[in-house]
Design a protein around this motif. Structure first.
Motif, PDB file in Angstrom:
ATOM      1  N   GLU A 126      -4.091  15.821   1.622  1.00 15.11           N
ATOM      2  CA  GLU A 126      -4.628  14.660   1.971  1.00 15.11           C
ATOM      3  C   GLU A 126      -3.915  13.197   1.265  1.00 15.11           C
ATOM      4  N   ALA A 127      -3.708  12.342   2.215  1.00 13.36           N
ATOM      5  CA  ALA A 127      -3.050  11.139   1.592  1.00 13.36           C
ATOM      6  C   ALA A 127      -4.032  10.243   1.018  1.00 13.36           C
ATOM      7  N   VAL A 128      -3.620   9.714   0.020  1.00 12.56           N
ATOM      8  CA  VAL A 128      -4.395   8.722  -0.755  1.00 12.56           C
ATOM      9  C   VAL A 128      -3.873   7.345  -0.813  1.00 12.56           C
ATOM     10  N   ALA A 129      -4.377   6.246  -0.331  1.00  6.56           N
ATOM     11  CA  ALA A 129      -3.802   5.064  -0.307  1.00  6.56           C
ATOM     12  C   ALA A 129      -3.938   4.333  -1.771  1.00  6.56           C
ATOM     13  N   VAL A 130      -2.762   3.791  -1.970  1.00  5.13           N
ATOM     14  CA  VAL A 130      -3.116   2.983  -3.476  1.00  5.13           C
ATOM     15  C   VAL A 130      -2.394   1.572  -3.185  1.00  5.13           C
ATOM     16  N   ASP A 131      -3.194   0.484  -3.522  1.00  2.21           N
ATOM     17  CA  ASP A 131      -2.790  -0.745  -3.264  1.00  2.21           C
ATOM     18  C   ASP A 131      -2.180  -1.138  -4.692  1.00  2.21           C
ATOM     19  N   VAL A 132      -1.023  -1.804  -4.543  1.00  2.00           N
ATOM     20  CA  VAL A 132      -0.489  -2.303  -5.771  1.00  2.00           C
ATOM     21  C   VAL A 132       0.277  -3.608  -5.777  1.00  2.00           C
ATOM     22  N   ARG A 133       0.629  -4.276  -6.729  1.00  2.00           N
ATOM     23  CA  ARG A 133       1.284  -5.514  -6.937  1.00  2.00           C
ATOM     24  C   ARG A 133       2.711  -5.277  -7.413  1.00  2.00           C
TER      25      ARG A 133
ATOM     26  N   GLU B 297     -13.742   5.774 -10.244  1.00  2.00           N
ATOM     27  CA  GLU B 297     -14.385   4.417 -10.293  1.00  2.00           C
ATOM     28  C   GLU B 297     -13.128   3.542  -9.784  1.00  2.00           C
ATOM     29  N   ARG B 298     -12.246   3.607  -9.480  1.00  2.00           N
ATOM     30  CA  ARG B 298     -11.258   2.879  -8.947  1.00  2.00           C
ATOM     31  C   ARG B 298     -11.332   2.930  -7.428  1.00  2.00           C
ATOM     32  N   ILE B 299     -11.920   3.817  -6.781  1.00  2.00           N
ATOM     33  CA  ILE B 299     -11.837   4.046  -5.276  1.00  2.00           C
ATOM     34  C   ILE B 299     -12.789   2.757  -4.473  1.00  2.00           C
ATOM     35  N   VAL B 300     -12.140   2.183  -3.736  1.00  2.00           N
ATOM     36  CA  VAL B 300     -12.705   1.136  -3.140  1.00  2.00           C
ATOM     37  C   VAL B 300     -13.590   1.759  -1.890  1.00  2.00           C
ATOM     38  N   LEU B 301     -14.978   1.383  -1.965  1.00  2.00           N
ATOM     39  CA  LEU B 301     -16.275   2.007  -1.657  1.00  2.00           C
ATOM     40  C   LEU B 301     -16.544   1.382   0.039  1.00  2.00           C
ATOM     41  N   SER B 302     -16.079   0.053   0.020  1.00  2.00           N
ATOM     42  CA  SER B 302     -16.181  -0.594   1.168  1.00  2.00           C
ATOM     43  C   SER B 302     -15.475   0.042   2.461  1.00  2.00           C
ATOM     44  N   ASP B 303     -15.701  -0.282   3.751  1.00  2.00           N
ATOM     45  CA  ASP B 303     -14.999   0.461   4.809  1.00  2.00           C
ATOM     46  C   ASP B 303     -13.481  -0.113   4.878  1.00  2.00           C
ATOM     47  N   ILE B 304     -12.592   0.639   4.453  1.00  2.00           N
ATOM     48  CA  ILE B 304     -11.042   0.276   4.404  1.00  2.00           C
ATOM     49  C   ILE B 304     -10.229   0.169   5.902  1.00  2.00           C
ATOM     50  N   ASN B 305     -10.891   0.632   7.003  1.00  2.00           N
ATOM     51  CA  ASN B 305     -10.451   0.487   8.114  1.00  2.00           C
ATOM     52  C   ASN B 305      -8.948   1.142   8.097  1.00  2.00           C
ATOM     53  N   ASP B 306      -8.596   2.073   7.505  1.00  2.00           N
ATOM     54  CA  ASP B 306      -7.201   2.776   7.421  1.00  2.00           C
ATOM     55  C   ASP B 306      -7.503   4.330   7.631  1.00  2.00           C
ATOM     56  N   PRO B 307      -7.103   4.781   8.887  1.00  2.00           N
ATOM     57  CA  PRO B 307      -7.253   6.095   9.364  1.00  2.00           C
ATOM     58  C   PRO B 307      -6.064   6.912   8.677  1.00  2.00           C
TER      59      PRO B 307
ATOM     60  N   CYS C 235      -5.516   7.628   5.246  1.00  2.00           N
ATOM     61  CA  CYS C 235      -5.883   8.149   3.884  1.00  2.00           C
ATOM     62  C   CYS C 235      -7.215   8.529   4.123  1.00  2.00           C
ATOM     63  N   SER C 236      -7.423   9.268   3.066  1.00  2.00           N
ATOM     64  CA  SER C 236      -8.767   9.793   2.725  1.00  2.00           C
ATOM     65  C   SER C 236      -9.577   8.992   1.879  1.00  2.00           C
ATOM     66  N   ARG C 237      -8.877   8.278   1.086  1.00  2.00           N
ATOM     67  CA  ARG C 237      -9.586   6.984   0.227  1.00  2.00           C
ATOM     68  C   ARG C 237      -8.570   6.271  -0.383  1.00  2.00           C
ATOM     69  N   LEU C 238      -8.999   4.987  -0.720  1.00  2.00           N
ATOM     70  CA  LEU C 238      -8.141   3.908  -1.078  1.00  2.00           C
ATOM     71  C   LEU C 238      -8.518   3.546  -2.598  1.00  2.00           C
TER      72      LEU C 238
ATOM     73  N   ARG D 170       0.874  -1.085   0.127  1.00  2.00           N
ATOM     74  CA  ARG D 170       0.133   0.004   0.140  1.00  2.00           C
ATOM     75  C   ARG D 170       0.800   1.250   0.019  1.00  2.00           C
ATOM     76  N   LEU D 171       0.679   2.172  -1.026  1.00  2.00           N
ATOM     77  CA  LEU D 171       1.400   3.468  -0.946  1.00  2.00           C
ATOM     78  C   LEU D 171       0.413   4.413  -0.514  1.00  2.00           C
ATOM     79  N   TYR D 172       0.949   5.280   0.212  1.00  2.00           N
ATOM     80  CA  TYR D 172       0.486   6.469   0.677  1.00  2.00           C
ATOM     81  C   TYR D 172       0.948   7.848  -0.092  1.00  2.00           C
ATOM     82  N   VAL D 173       0.080   8.433  -1.068  1.00  2.00           N
ATOM     83  CA  VAL D 173       0.702   9.570  -1.804  1.00  2.00           C
ATOM     84  C   VAL D 173      -0.311  10.674  -1.715  1.00  2.00           C
ATOM     85  N   ASP D 174       0.361  12.130  -1.997  1.00  2.00           N
ATOM     86  CA  ASP D 174      -0.387  13.158  -2.007  1.00  2.00           C
ATOM     87  C   ASP D 174      -0.272  13.779  -3.523  1.00  2.00           C
ATOM     88  N   HIS D 175      -1.269  14.576  -3.931  1.00  2.00           N
ATOM     89  CA  HIS D 175      -1.194  15.025  -5.408  1.00  2.00           C
ATOM     90  C   HIS D 175      -1.240  16.405  -5.633  1.00  2.00           C
ATOM     91  N   GLU D 176      -0.506  17.057  -6.235  1.00  2.00           N
ATOM     92  CA  GLU D 176      -0.338  18.610  -6.612  1.00  2.00           C
ATOM     93  C   GLU D 176      -0.429  19.456  -5.151  1.00  2.00           C
TER      94      GLU D 176
END
Length: 219
Positions: free
Chosen positions: A171-178, A198-208, A210-213, A161-167
């Motif tokens: 707010e940190a965005v979590a990105v799951d990668v392989r 559309e790539r946002i995981v809508l279920s509860d991610i239980n990760d405080p 980040c703002s979205r996954l 899982r990467l935590y990134v911000d943009h521009e």
């Protein structure tokens, strides 16, 4: 000068940059850094995840939350070497913490470290050698990458899982990668991929942290 969350976010990114090699270089107790998490806004802190080299989340992992404001001057932020010195100290020998400093996050035990109660362990010869080599091969520049890496978590076999911000958004965005995937293409496309709703995981991610996954595991 009053510290802002932008200052804290920048320091979190610098700490990630300087601690990365400890995913391979063990700490004094033989454990490794398995993640560096940005403490949830507006806290001025960073969370270091340690555990066995091939551990999967959450089994066998500990999170050490370290405040970034220094004891002597609350308007000054601790550096990466200060943070690493505390992480080395708490991963040396047997440590006992009162229950008020113990919590749980994402299924992992979280310890709130009090820098006033911990004597940092300084860098060794190999650390200093690495600093020299890293500086010569990857010198600091004023231009920061976008998206900016604020943290990471090695979750288990072939998943990170990467935590990134943009521009301008801190707010940190979590990105799951392989990690075994098409890395060159993924890294090139990452700035646009994290904007695709559309790539946002809508279920509860239980990760405080980040703002979205965003799920890019199968990308």
């Amino acid at each position: 000068m009053t510290l802002t969350y932008d200052d804290i976010a920048e320091q979190q990114a610098d700490i990630v940059h300087l601690l990365l090699h400890h995913i391979h270089a063990p700490l004094p107790d033989g454990r490794f850094i398995r993640g560096v998490l940005p403490s949830p806004s507006p806290a001025a802190g960073v969370r270091i995840v340690t555990g066995p080299k091939r551990a999967s989340v959450p089994g066998g992992l500990m999170i050490w939350e370290i405040p970034l404001r220094t004891i002597d001057d609350p308007e000054e932020l601790a550096g990466a070497n200060d943070v690493l010195g505390l992480v080395r100290a708490v991963n040396t020998g047997t440590q006992i913490f009162c229950s008020s400093r113990v919590d749980t996050v994402m299924g992992m035990t979280l310890i709130h470290v009090d820098p006033a109660q911990v004597a940092p362990v300084g860098p060794g010869e190999c650390d200093n050698a690495f600093t020299i080599l890293r500086t010569l091969t990857y010198p600091w520049t004023e231009e920061l990458p976008d998206p900016r890496l604020r943290g990471f978590l090695l979750q288990g076999p072939d998943r990170m899982r990467l935590y990134v911000d943009h521009e301008e958004d801190t707010e940190a965005v979590a990105v799951d990668v392989r990690p075994s995937g098409a890395l060159t293409a993924l890294l090139a496309a990452l700035p646009s991929l994290i904007e695709e709703r559309e790539r946002i995981v809508l279920s509860d991610i239980n990760d405080p942290h980040c703002s979205r996954l965003i799920n890019l595991v199968d990308w």
